[in-house]
Design a protein around this motif. Structure first.
Motif, PDB file in Angstrom:
ATOM      1  N   SER A  12      35.920  55.989  73.663  1.00 36.50           N
ATOM      2  CA  SER A  12      35.217  55.842  74.859  1.00 36.50           C
ATOM      3  C   SER A  12      33.758  56.322  75.015  1.00 36.50           C
ATOM      4  O   SER A  12      33.498  57.626  74.529  1.00 36.50           O
ATOM      5  CB  SER A  12      35.997  56.349  76.148  1.00 36.50           C
ATOM      6  N   GLN A  17      33.076  58.554  77.458  1.00 32.00           N
ATOM      7  CA  GLN A  17      33.139  59.743  77.723  1.00 32.00           C
ATOM      8  C   GLN A  17      33.623  60.786  76.672  1.00 32.00           C
ATOM      9  O   GLN A  17      33.245  61.921  76.471  1.00 32.00           O
ATOM     10  CB  GLN A  17      34.147  59.949  79.073  1.00 32.00           C
ATOM     11  N   GLU A  18      34.590  60.077  75.724  1.00 32.70           N
ATOM     12  CA  GLU A  18      35.079  60.839  74.528  1.00 32.70           C
ATOM     13  C   GLU A  18      33.998  61.166  73.535  1.00 32.70           C
ATOM     14  O   GLU A  18      33.874  62.189  73.097  1.00 32.70           O
ATOM     15  CB  GLU A  18      36.301  59.903  74.008  1.00 32.70           C
ATOM     16  N   ALA A  44      30.687  61.557  74.378  1.00 36.62           N
ATOM     17  CA  ALA A  44      29.902  62.587  75.335  1.00 36.62           C
ATOM     18  C   ALA A  44      30.480  64.110  74.869  1.00 36.62           C
ATOM     19  O   ALA A  44      29.808  64.918  74.749  1.00 36.62           O
ATOM     20  CB  ALA A  44      29.661  62.279  76.529  1.00 36.62           C
ATOM     21  N   LEU A  45      31.897  64.033  75.013  1.00 36.78           N
ATOM     22  CA  LEU A  45      32.639  65.215  75.021  1.00 36.78           C
ATOM     23  C   LEU A  45      32.647  65.743  73.523  1.00 36.78           C
ATOM     24  O   LEU A  45      32.635  67.302  73.252  1.00 36.78           O
ATOM     25  CB  LEU A  45      34.149  65.173  75.469  1.00 36.78           C
ATOM     26  N   GLN A  95      24.385  62.482  74.234  1.00 33.64           N
ATOM     27  CA  GLN A  95      25.279  62.234  75.555  1.00 33.64           C
ATOM     28  C   GLN A  95      24.461  61.485  76.473  1.00 33.64           C
ATOM     29  O   GLN A  95      25.155  60.610  77.117  1.00 33.64           O
ATOM     30  CB  GLN A  95      25.572  63.600  75.930  1.00 33.64           C
ATOM     31  N   ILE A 143      25.050  57.268  76.159  1.00 36.36           N
ATOM     32  CA  ILE A 143      26.281  56.646  76.536  1.00 36.36           C
ATOM     33  C   ILE A 143      26.210  55.580  77.696  1.00 36.36           C
ATOM     34  O   ILE A 143      27.194  54.728  77.974  1.00 36.36           O
ATOM     35  CB  ILE A 143      27.636  57.430  76.696  1.00 36.36           C
TER      36      ILE A 143
END
Length: 188
Positions: free
Chosen positions: A12, A14-15, A17-18, A46, A49
């Motif tokens: 995802s 978010q995943e 970016a993390l 980051q 995304i």
């Protein structure tokens, strides 16, 4: 016995970016870049995304992530699109076909495999899955120029139907010239 099970997995946004730090580490290793660029690249990755059509994949096994690929729809507000247009302008301007490409392409922003895992088909599988059902009529990517195109990256891209769009483009901040390659979608 070593675990040889390998999976390709979509992340995802978010995943992605993390996990940008370890993914950028793969990029630095595969491209031979100075690790001093890490923080800037993490920040840049980051931010990407939010790009339209953002898609990210990783290849992993029990030891961890071995490869990463991501991309998005090319748009005139991106740094890379501006570089592409500048390269075409320096060459005398975009042809009618190139103008059509600029209107509908998926940018393969990054595809990198850890050096110890190169040559095992991970890049091919990541690229196939990244471009499967990708939005756009074309896929574009860039790769460092090498004499005689004699490396695994060029071999992979040529075998998947990528042809020249621009050669010997100089990106700001990188001493190496790059080839910008194109292929029509869907992949054949």
């Amino acid at each position: 016995m070593e675990d040889v099970s390998l999976t390709i997995r979509r992340l995802s946004p978010q995943e992605f970016a993390l996990n940008a730090g370890p993914l950028v580490d793969i990029y630095i290793s595969a491209m031979g870049y100075d690790p001093a660029i890490r923080d800037g690249r993490v920040y840049s990755w980051q931010r990407e995304i939010i790009r339209p059509g953002f898609t990210a994949l990783i290849a992993e096994d029990a030891s961890g992530v071995l490869a990463v690929a991501y991309g998005f729809i090319g748009t005139p507000d991106s740094w890379w699109d501006r570089q592409l247009r500048l390269a075409l302008q320096k060459r005398g301007g975009a042809t009618e076909v190139e103008q059509e490409i600029l209107r509908s392409y998926f940018e393969v922003a990054e595809i990198h495999v850890l050096p110890r895992m190169q040559g095992h088909g991970l890049g091919r599988e990541l690229l196939k899955q990244l471009l499967w059902n990708a939005p756009g009529k074309w896929a574009l990517l860039s790769t460092p120029e090498v004499p005689g195109e004699s490396n695994r990256a060029f071999s992979l891209y040529r075998s998947m139907g990528f042809t020249d769009l621009v050669r010997h483009h100089q990106y700001p901040g990188d001493e190496r010239p790059f080839a910008i390659l194109k292929t029509q979608l869907p992949l054949s």
